[in-house]
Scaffold this motif. Structure first.
Motif, PDB file in Angstrom:
ATOM      1  N   MET A 186      80.638  23.578 -80.469  1.00  0.00           N
ATOM      2  CA  MET A 186      80.615  22.130 -80.400  1.00  0.00           C
ATOM      3  C   MET A 186      81.663  21.643 -79.404  1.00  0.00           C
ATOM      4  N   SER A 187      81.277  20.703 -78.576  1.00  0.00           N
ATOM      5  CA  SER A 187      82.164  20.168 -77.547  1.00  0.00           C
ATOM      6  C   SER A 187      83.312  19.373 -78.150  1.00  0.00           C
ATOM      7  N   LEU A 188      84.455  19.459 -77.507  1.00  0.00           N
ATOM      8  CA  LEU A 188      85.632  18.704 -77.913  1.00  0.00           C
ATOM      9  C   LEU A 188      85.518  17.291 -77.339  1.00  0.00           C
ATOM     10  N   PRO A 189      85.523  16.261 -78.197  1.00  0.00           N
ATOM     11  CA  PRO A 189      85.423  14.899 -77.671  1.00  0.00           C
ATOM     12  C   PRO A 189      86.758  14.419 -77.103  1.00  0.00           C
ATOM     13  N   ILE A 190      86.736  14.011 -75.844  1.00  0.00           N
ATOM     14  CA  ILE A 190      87.951  13.500 -75.209  1.00  0.00           C
ATOM     15  C   ILE A 190      87.679  12.126 -74.604  1.00  0.00           C
ATOM     16  N   VAL A 191      88.742  11.345 -74.503  1.00  0.00           N
ATOM     17  CA  VAL A 191      88.685  10.036 -73.856  1.00  0.00           C
ATOM     18  C   VAL A 191      89.657  10.047 -72.688  1.00  0.00           C
ATOM     19  N   ILE A 192      89.190   9.548 -71.570  1.00  0.00           N
ATOM     20  CA  ILE A 192      90.050   9.309 -70.415  1.00  0.00           C
ATOM     21  C   ILE A 192      90.160   7.792 -70.288  1.00  0.00           C
ATOM     22  N   ALA A 193      91.363   7.276 -70.562  1.00  0.00           N
ATOM     23  CA  ALA A 193      91.588   5.827 -70.560  1.00  0.00           C
ATOM     24  C   ALA A 193      92.477   5.438 -69.387  1.00  0.00           C
ATOM     25  N   ASP A 194      91.890   4.760 -68.423  1.00  0.00           N
ATOM     26  CA  ASP A 194      92.608   4.293 -67.243  1.00  0.00           C
ATOM     27  C   ASP A 194      91.805   3.159 -66.634  1.00  0.00           C
ATOM     28  N   ASP A 195      92.468   2.113 -66.196  1.00  0.00           N
ATOM     29  CA  ASP A 195      91.742   0.995 -65.609  1.00  0.00           C
ATOM     30  C   ASP A 195      91.268   1.287 -64.187  1.00  0.00           C
ATOM     31  N   SER A 196      91.753   2.348 -63.589  1.00  0.00           N
ATOM     32  CA  SER A 196      91.362   2.729 -62.237  1.00  0.00           C
ATOM     33  C   SER A 196      90.231   3.760 -62.258  1.00  0.00           C
ATOM     34  N   LEU A 197      89.106   3.404 -61.662  1.00  0.00           N
ATOM     35  CA  LEU A 197      87.981   4.335 -61.566  1.00  0.00           C
ATOM     36  C   LEU A 197      88.402   5.586 -60.805  1.00  0.00           C
ATOM     37  N   LEU A 198      89.166   5.415 -59.732  1.00  0.00           N
ATOM     38  CA  LEU A 198      89.625   6.562 -58.949  1.00  0.00           C
ATOM     39  C   LEU A 198      90.495   7.488 -59.804  1.00  0.00           C
ATOM     40  N   ALA A 199      91.398   6.924 -60.579  1.00  0.00           N
ATOM     41  CA  ALA A 199      92.268   7.750 -61.437  1.00  0.00           C
ATOM     42  C   ALA A 199      91.441   8.495 -62.477  1.00  0.00           C
ATOM     43  N   ARG A 200      90.409   7.848 -63.027  1.00  0.00           N
ATOM     44  CA  ARG A 200      89.538   8.529 -63.997  1.00  0.00           C
ATOM     45  C   ARG A 200      88.825   9.702 -63.330  1.00  0.00           C
ATOM     46  N   LYS A 201      88.378   9.511 -62.089  1.00  0.00           N
ATOM     47  CA  LYS A 201      87.690  10.591 -61.372  1.00  0.00           C
ATOM     48  C   LYS A 201      88.641  11.746 -61.061  1.00  0.00           C
ATOM     49  N   VAL A 202      89.861  11.422 -60.624  1.00  0.00           N
ATOM     50  CA  VAL A 202      90.850  12.459 -60.299  1.00  0.00           C
ATOM     51  C   VAL A 202      91.170  13.278 -61.546  1.00  0.00           C
ATOM     52  N   LEU A 203      91.355  12.616 -62.670  1.00  0.00           N
ATOM     53  CA  LEU A 203      91.653  13.322 -63.914  1.00  0.00           C
ATOM     54  C   LEU A 203      90.480  14.185 -64.355  1.00  0.00           C
ATOM     55  N   THR A 204      89.278  13.667 -64.230  1.00  0.00           N
ATOM     56  CA  THR A 204      88.089  14.447 -64.599  1.00  0.00           C
ATOM     57  C   THR A 204      88.014  15.720 -63.768  1.00  0.00           C
ATOM     58  N   LYS A 205      88.301  15.613 -62.472  1.00  0.00           N
ATOM     59  CA  LYS A 205      88.264  16.793 -61.596  1.00  0.00           C
ATOM     60  C   LYS A 205      89.379  17.781 -61.923  1.00  0.00           C
ATOM     61  N   ALA A 252     101.962  13.599 -77.173  1.00  0.00           N
ATOM     62  CA  ALA A 252     102.321  15.012 -77.151  1.00  0.00           C
ATOM     63  C   ALA A 252     102.903  15.440 -75.811  1.00  0.00           C
ATOM     64  N   ALA A 253     102.446  14.775 -74.734  1.00  0.00           N
ATOM     65  CA  ALA A 253     102.879  15.195 -73.401  1.00  0.00           C
ATOM     66  C   ALA A 253     102.787  14.026 -72.434  1.00  0.00           C
ATOM     67  N   PHE A 254     103.442  14.181 -71.295  1.00  0.00           N
ATOM     68  CA  PHE A 254     103.463  13.168 -70.246  1.00  0.00           C
ATOM     69  C   PHE A 254     103.241  13.873 -68.918  1.00  0.00           C
ATOM     70  N   ILE A 255     102.257  13.417 -68.166  1.00  0.00           N
ATOM     71  CA  ILE A 255     101.973  13.978 -66.844  1.00  0.00           C
ATOM     72  C   ILE A 255     102.022  12.842 -65.830  1.00  0.00           C
ATOM     73  N   ALA A 256     102.720  13.084 -64.718  1.00  0.00           N
ATOM     74  CA  ALA A 256     102.801  12.081 -63.661  1.00  0.00           C
ATOM     75  C   ALA A 256     101.512  12.082 -62.842  1.00  0.00           C
ATOM     76  N   LYS A 257     101.106  10.893 -62.419  1.00  0.00           N
ATOM     77  CA  LYS A 257      99.952  10.770 -61.520  1.00  0.00           C
ATOM     78  C   LYS A 257     100.391  11.145 -60.117  1.00  0.00           C
ATOM     79  N   PRO A 258      99.518  11.664 -59.311  1.00  0.00           N
ATOM     80  CA  PRO A 258      98.156  12.060 -59.629  1.00  0.00           C
ATOM     81  C   PRO A 258      98.154  13.388 -60.383  1.00  0.00           C
ATOM     82  N   VAL A 259      97.353  13.467 -61.417  1.00  0.00           N
ATOM     83  CA  VAL A 259      97.310  14.651 -62.251  1.00  0.00           C
ATOM     84  C   VAL A 259      96.620  15.791 -61.509  1.00  0.00           C
TER      85      VAL A 259
END
Length: 122
Positions: free
Chosen positions: A1-20, A99-106
């Protein structure tokens, strides 16, 4: 079963970068939120065992999301992904239960050790 995750960011570009930056082959079901209210709604809908959370968003900031999660005793694994790398911001999100903090761009190199450390990715 897939792990459900949410990517929450108001920037479409940031959401794409994180997804990649997510590990290839990681069995996840991704939902996207463009603000904190959407992120909480997705959590309440059972779609956020893991949440990648930006701090600066409209309607409800990442700090407010963390406060709501803590206040309502909601349980999700939160990784903050933010350009706000001030030590005070890091301390505050940890105090609010992130749990953790990552600086952009991830990058995958920054993300992978965290996922492995917490047993989210083998």
């Amino acid at each position: 079963m897939s792990l459900p995750i949410v990517i929450a960011d108001d920037s479409l570009l940031a959401r794409k970068v994180l997804t990649k930056a997510l590990p290839e082959g990681w069995d996840v079901e991704i939902s996207y939120a463009s603000n904190g209210k959407e992120a909480l709604a997705l959590y309440r809908d059972g779609r956020a065992e893991v949440m990648f959370l930006d701090l600066t968003m409209p309607d409800m900031t990442g700090f407010q999301v963390l406060e709501a999660l803590q206040h309502e005793d909601l349980n999700t694994f939160v990784i903050v992904v933010s350009a706000d790398v001030q030590p005070r911001a890091r301390e505050r999100v940890q105090a609010l239960g992130a749990a953790a903090f990552i600086a952009k761009p991830v990058t995958q190199e920054a993300l992978l050790p965290i996922l492995k450390e917490y047993g989210l990715y083998a």
